[in-house]
Design an enzyme around this catalytic site. Structure first.
Site, mmCIF file in Angstrom:
data_model
loop_
_atom_site.group_PDB
_atom_site.id
_atom_site.type_symbol
_atom_site.label_atom_id
_atom_site.label_comp_id
_atom_site.label_asym_id
_atom_site.label_seq_id
_atom_site.Cartn_x
_atom_site.Cartn_y
_atom_site.Cartn_z
ATOM 1 N N HIS A 98 0.935 -11.587 2.195
ATOM 2 C CA HIS A 98 -0.173 -10.867 1.544
ATOM 3 C C HIS A 98 -1.020 -11.761 0.631
ATOM 4 C CE1 HIS A 98 -1.278 -6.446 0.475
ATOM 5 N NE2 HIS A 98 -2.335 -7.225 0.434
ATOM 6 N N TYR B 224 0.853 -1.206 0.000
ATOM 7 C CA TYR B 224 0.000 0.000 0.000
ATOM 8 C C TYR B 224 0.884 1.250 0.000
ATOM 9 C CZ TYR B 224 -3.676 -3.109 2.008
ATOM 10 O OH TYR B 224 -4.566 -4.126 2.282
#
Ligand code: A2P
Length: 280
Positions: free
Chosen positions: A110, A52
Site C-alpha cells: 500500500h 479500507y
C-alpha cells in the site's frame, strides 16, 4: 449502452480493464449495493484494500453479482504494519478469508514507508504468495522510482503496476515515465481529485461543453490517454455509468495539454509524499 472497455496488458502477461472502480469508504450493505451495481454496469476491476476494511464487502458483491468470478479482477493491498515477512504472508491469507474468495487477482504493497525499511521484505512475501497461486498478479502503490528499483533488484520480479496519486493537479509526468521505463503500468488513485473542486475548474467545464461530455468524463479520458488506469469511486449508479463511458471520444493533444495545465508545483491533495509519508 457504453462502449466496450479496452484492456491493458501487464508485464506478467495478464490483462486489466483500462478503468476500474475505486472503493475507498464503500462499506457494508450500501457498499455491496454500489459494487454490485458497478459490476452490473460493466466494471470488472474492483480496487479494495485491507485498510479500507471492505474486503468482505467486495467479496460479497462478487458473489451477489451475476458475473462469473473469473471475469472479475479483485485488488487488495497490504498495510505497512504487516510488512514483516511472516505477518505479510498471514495478512494475505486474512485478506482472502475476508473476501471469501479463493484467490485475489491483484495484491499491492500500500505504501513504501521507506523510513521503516521493510518494503523489500514485504515484496518477497508477495512474490511467495504469487508462487503459491493465491495471488495472480502483484504490484505496489505510491512507489518512487528508487523503491521500484530496490524491489526489482532484490527479487528479480517487477511489480505489474504502481498505483499512484494522479489527477490534473498532480500529473506525475516523471513518475509515469519511470514506471513505463521499468515496464510497470500506472493506476491512478483519486483520479477525479476526490471532490476538491477539480470538476468545477473552468478549463474542465469548458472542455466538457465543447465535447458534449461531463467534467468527470473529460478528466477520466485524460487519464486513459496518458496511459494510466483510473479508479474513480462513486456510490451512485448514474455516476458509475458516466465514469465508464469514456471510450468513444478523444481529447486532442491541445486539449490534453489544457487539462495538464491545471498542474500545481505542490499538487498532492493531502501532502502524502511517499518519501516522507508513512501509513500503517
Ligand atoms: P459519490 O460517491 O457520491 O458519487 P475520486 O475517485 O477522485 O476519489 O473521487 C471520488 C469523489 O468524486 C466521490 O466523492 C464521488 O462522489 C465523486 N464522483 C464520482 N464520480 C463523479 C462524477 N461523475 N461526477 C461528479 N462527482 C463524482
Amino acid at each position: 449502452m457504453t462502449s466496450p472497455i479496452p484492456t491493458v496488458t501487464l508485464n506478467d502477461g495478464t490483462s486489466l480493464p483500462a478503468i476500474g472502480l475505486g472503493t475507498y469508504k464503500l462499506k457494508g450493505a450500501s457498499g455491496v449495493a454500489a459494487a454490485t451495481s458497478a459490476l452490473d454496469l460493466g466494471y470488472r476491476l474492483l480496487d479494495s484494500a485491507y485498510n479500507y476494511e471492505n474486503e468482505g464487502t467486495i467479496g460479497q458483491a462478487v458473489r451477489a453479482s451475476g458475473v462469473p468470478r473469473e471475469e472479475i479482477l479483485v485488488t487488495s493491498k497490504l498495510p505497512g504494519r504487516h510488512y514483516h515477512y511472516d505477518h505479510a504472508i498471514e495478512t494475505v491469507y486474512e485478506s482472502l478469508y475476508r473476501t471469501g474468495l479463493e484467490y485475489l487477482d491483484l495484491y499491492l504493497l500500500h505504501w513504501p514507508n521507506p523510513k521503516n525499511g521493510l518494503f523489500v521484505e514485504a515484496w518477497r512475501a508477495l512474490v511467495e504468495m504469487q508462487r503459491r497461486g493465491v495471488l495472480k498478479s502483484i504490484g505496489v502503490c505510491n512507489f518512487l522510482p528508487e523503491h521500484l528499483e530496490r524491489v526489482i533488484e532484490d527479487s528479480g520480479v517487477t511489480p505489474v503496476l504502481n498505483q499512484i496519486e494522479l489527477h490534473p493537479y498532480w500529473p506525475q509526468a516523471e513518475q509515469r515515465l519511470a514506471n513505463e521505463q521499468l515496464g510497470v503500468a500506472t493506476e491512478s488513485w483519486s483520479p477525479l481529485g476526490r471532490s476538491t473542486g477539480l470538476l468545477d475548474e473552468p478549463v474542465i467545464v469548458e472542455l466538457a461543453r465543447i465535447l458534449g461530455r461531463t467534467p468527470a468524463q473529460v478528466v477520466l479520458r485524460w487519464h486513459v490517454q496518458l496511459g494510466a488506469i483510473p479508479l474513480p469511486k462513486s456510490l451512485h449508479p448514474e455516476r458509475q455509468r458516466e465514469n465508464l463511458d469514456v471510450f468513444d471520444f478523444a481529447l486532442s493533444d491541445e486539449q490534453m495539454n489544457e487539462v495538464s495545465s491545471l498542474s500545481r508545483p505542490h499538487g498532492r491533495l493531502w501532502d502524502q509524499d511517499p518519501a516522507q509519508y508513512e501509513e500503517y
